[in-house]
Design a protein around this motif. Structure first.
Motif, PDB file in Angstrom:
ATOM      1  N   UNK A   1       3.102  -8.133  -0.532  1.00 44.58           N
ATOM      2  CA  UNK A   1       3.957  -8.300   0.648  1.00 44.58           C
ATOM      3  C   UNK A   1       5.435  -8.330   0.282  1.00 44.58           C
ATOM      4  N   UNK A   2       5.750  -8.413  -1.018  1.00 44.95           N
ATOM      5  CA  UNK A   2       7.144  -8.444  -1.455  1.00 44.95           C
ATOM      6  C   UNK A   2       7.680  -7.061  -1.824  1.00 44.95           C
ATOM      7  N   UNK A   3       6.848  -6.031  -1.730  1.00 46.02           N
ATOM      8  CA  UNK A   3       7.254  -4.679  -2.093  1.00 46.02           C
ATOM      9  C   UNK A   3       7.170  -3.777  -0.881  1.00 46.02           C
ATOM     10  N   UNK A   4       7.960  -2.721  -0.890  1.00 45.67           N
ATOM     11  CA  UNK A   4       7.874  -1.679   0.133  1.00 45.67           C
ATOM     12  C   UNK A   4       7.983  -0.332  -0.572  1.00 45.67           C
ATOM     13  N   UNK A   5       6.926   0.458  -0.522  1.00 46.17           N
ATOM     14  CA  UNK A   5       6.896   1.779  -1.132  1.00 46.17           C
ATOM     15  C   UNK A   5       6.646   2.816  -0.054  1.00 46.17           C
ATOM     16  N   UNK A   6       7.333   3.954  -0.154  1.00 43.71           N
ATOM     17  CA  UNK A   6       7.126   5.039   0.797  1.00 43.71           C
ATOM     18  C   UNK A   6       7.775   6.308   0.286  1.00 43.71           C
ATOM     19  N   UNK A   7       7.494   7.419   0.956  1.00 41.46           N
ATOM     20  CA  UNK A   7       8.023   8.705   0.536  1.00 41.46           C
ATOM     21  C   UNK A   7       9.116   9.205   1.466  1.00 41.46           C
TER      22      UNK A   7
END
Length: 213
Positions: A10-16
């Motif tokens: 919940x502390x990370x945000x990954x996306x393209x």
């Protein structure tokens, strides 16, 4: 590289897509990463800068724009092949300025033959964007794998920072990563713990770092 799933996710945000980067403003998010692959033209421009022995250590502080790109081109080891790299740095700097509503960006683009910050640490600033154009990308630790009592200057009485070596994560080449530091208001005790990896013998990194304001 996608991180292993854990209770820290919940502390990370990954996306393209670039829309993932503003998630750094969310409470609790300490890492926002736009995953990307360098296109062939940019890859060739990067390789050209690393093909010789001349080091690169370029700094800029001010507004992103044409003057910034021209200054970078003049400083590149292979300026005749550097247009795509200068343009990419320019686009990233403009996005950073827009995201943080500032006219001033601190930028550093440099080649590294060793680890710049080999010890896991937390930045004392609010936020930094890093991207690796070549060589091993930055490593970071999920919260469950960190013993924060070990952070700071080394001392024989301090415990190891890494509580779980198997949990060490590494960004991908080309990824745009916003790392929230302990200078971010409300995040003083939770800055992302990260380090520069050690390149293999004969390998060089090309690292870009940007600080807003």
């Amino acid at each position: 590289m996608l991180p292993h799933l854990s209770s820290d996710a919940s502390h990370w945000a990954f996306g393209q897509d670039i829309e993932v980067l503003p998630r750094i403003f969310e409470d609790g998010i300490t890492l926002a990463v736009m995953q990307r692959r360098l296109d062939p033209t940019l890859t060739l421009a990067v390789r050209a800068q690393l093909s010789g022995t001349r080091p690169l250590d370029w700094h800029w502080r001010g507004a992103p724009g044409q003057a910034m790109q021209q200054d970078l081109l003049r400083r590149l080891p292979a300026p005749e092949a550097g247009a795509a790299l200068a343009e990419d740095v320019g686009h990233i700097a403009e996005a950073m300025a827009y995201l943080f509503s500032t006219d001033t960006i601190g930028i550093r683009l440099r080649t590294l033959e060793g680890a710049m910050c080999p010890r896991f640490h937390v930045d004392n600033l609010a936020v930094r964007l890093v991207t690796t154009y070549a060589g091993p990308a930055s490593e970071w630790l999920p919260e469950h794998a960190v013993n924060r009592a070990g952070l700071g200057a080394p001392h024989p009485d301090k415990p190891d920072i890494v509580a779980d070596p198997a949990a060490i994560q590494r960004l991908g080449v080309g990824d745009l990563a916003l790392l929230k530091g302990c200078g971010w208001i409300g995040n003083e005790e939770h800055g992302l713990v990260h380090r520069s990896p050690q390149p293999a013998e004969g390998e060089r990194r090309l690292l870009l770092a940007l600080d807003p304001g």
